[in-house]
Enzyme design. Structure first.
Site, PDB file in Angstrom:
ATOM      1  N   CYS A 158      58.266  50.626  33.221  1.00 58.45           N
ATOM      2  CA  CYS A 158      57.008  50.779  32.486  1.00 58.45           C
ATOM      3  C   CYS A 158      56.172  49.500  32.584  1.00 58.45           C
ATOM      4  O   CYS A 158      55.673  49.184  33.662  1.00 58.45           O
ATOM      5  CB  CYS A 158      57.272  51.215  31.056  1.00 58.45           C
ATOM      6  SG  CYS A 158      55.804  51.914  30.245  1.00 58.45           S
ATOM      7  N   HIS A 185      60.590  55.946  31.769  1.00 56.52           N
ATOM      8  CA  HIS A 185      61.608  55.236  30.981  1.00 56.52           C
ATOM      9  C   HIS A 185      62.970  55.942  31.102  1.00 56.52           C
ATOM     10  O   HIS A 185      63.292  56.809  30.286  1.00 56.52           O
ATOM     11  CB  HIS A 185      61.221  55.219  29.500  1.00 56.52           C
ATOM     12  CG  HIS A 185      60.213  54.197  29.113  1.00 56.52           C
ATOM     13  ND1 HIS A 185      60.536  52.881  28.839  1.00 56.52           N
ATOM     14  CD2 HIS A 185      58.870  54.298  28.945  1.00 56.52           C
ATOM     15  CE1 HIS A 185      59.439  52.217  28.509  1.00 56.52           C
ATOM     16  NE2 HIS A 185      58.415  53.053  28.568  1.00 56.52           N
ATOM     17  N   GLU A 197      65.710  54.795  30.247  1.00 59.31           N
ATOM     18  CA  GLU A 197      66.545  54.391  29.108  1.00 59.31           C
ATOM     19  C   GLU A 197      66.180  55.132  27.826  1.00 59.31           C
ATOM     20  O   GLU A 197      66.909  55.052  26.839  1.00 59.31           O
ATOM     21  CB  GLU A 197      66.443  52.870  28.897  1.00 59.31           C
ATOM     22  CG  GLU A 197      65.220  52.380  28.132  1.00 59.31           C
ATOM     23  CD  GLU A 197      63.939  52.314  28.948  1.00 59.31           C
ATOM     24  OE1 GLU A 197      63.009  51.620  28.515  1.00 59.31           O
ATOM     25  OE2 GLU A 197      63.865  52.962  30.012  1.00 59.31           O
TER      26      GLU A 197
END
Length: 248
Positions: free
Chosen positions: A95, A185, A187
């Protein structure tokens, strides 16, 4: 074994205060990298970065800051990243980290002309992804979590685009043989991303994008996590080879 360096460029939003961990923990855990062998450096606070040769690999987190602000800590970190990439250390930007990495290598970053992209989106891979060591083996289209208002508008010279979405032309890229950027993202999970949809609710309304509809479309994104896992495996494998060579 040398540690994984996570460059912490921001923190999670306030509504996630009770949710365990932060960007650096989520990245290491999703990657499968041992937390005890992870070094986190908060560059926003002015903490110094180590010598590139002292780490096995580098991951750069997301942030609420904007690359176009060109703050002192961003300029300093960008210069360090360029030097680290030049030295052949494996680097993965996520990001804001993806945007900072692209900017450090000569790319252009700015506000996404299509507006805020947040929630769960569909990533479409380019042909180059099929042989890429971090993206290979993934479906041609897969869901991923996103939350950003700025984007990489122009890739660095020589970079290879690996994926895109309806709202962003550059969801993934590779520069050389050891550096990758991810606008999405990997994660984040389906519990985290709704907080970011709510965070942007008023702005989404102004853009005539419905937050409620985005919340209904949130889903699990296990395929995107494989990108992190494969990056971690690549970093660990390179480190083991270097250790064996040193022992010989």
């Amino acid at each position: 074994m040398k540690p994984l360096l996570v460059i912490k460029t921001g923190t999670k939003i306030p509504s996630l205060a009770d949710y365990p961990g932060d960007y650096d923990h989520w990245i290491a855990q999703a990657m499968g990298w041992p937390l005890q062998n992870t070094m986190s450096v908060d560059v926003q606070s002015g903490a110094p970065l180590p010598e590139p040769g002292a780490v096995a690999g580098v991951a750069i987190t997301g942030s609420g800051s904007m690359v176009t602000e060109e703050l002192t800590w961003m300029v300093r970190t960008a210069a360090w990243l360029k030097d680290t990439v030049d030295q052949g250390v494996s680097v993965l930007g996520i990001c804001f980290g993806h945007q900072l990495l692209a900017w450090s290598l000569g790319g252009e970053v700015g506000y996404n002309p299509r507006g805020i992209e947040v929630g769960t989106t569909s990533i479409t891979l380019d042909d180059a992804a099929s042989t890429d060591p971090v993206f290979r083996g993934l479906p041609r289209r897969f869901p991923a979590q996103v939350s950003h208002s700025q984007s990489v508008l122009t890739l660095p010279p020589g970079a290879v685009r690996l994926g895109w979405s309806d709202m962003d032309e550059h969801q993934g890229f590779r520069f050389g043989e050891h550096a990758w950027g991810l606008q999405f993202h990997p994660e984040f999970d389906q519990e985290i991303v709704p907080h970011y949809v709510e965070y942007y609710r008023q702005e989404l309304t102004r853009q005539q994008l419905g937050a409620d509809a985005l919340l209904q479309d949130v889903t699990a994104t296990p395929e995107s996590v494989r990108v992190l896992q494969q990056f971690g495996q690549r970093v660990a494998g390179r480190e083991q080879k270097q250790q064996l060579t040193a022992d010989d």
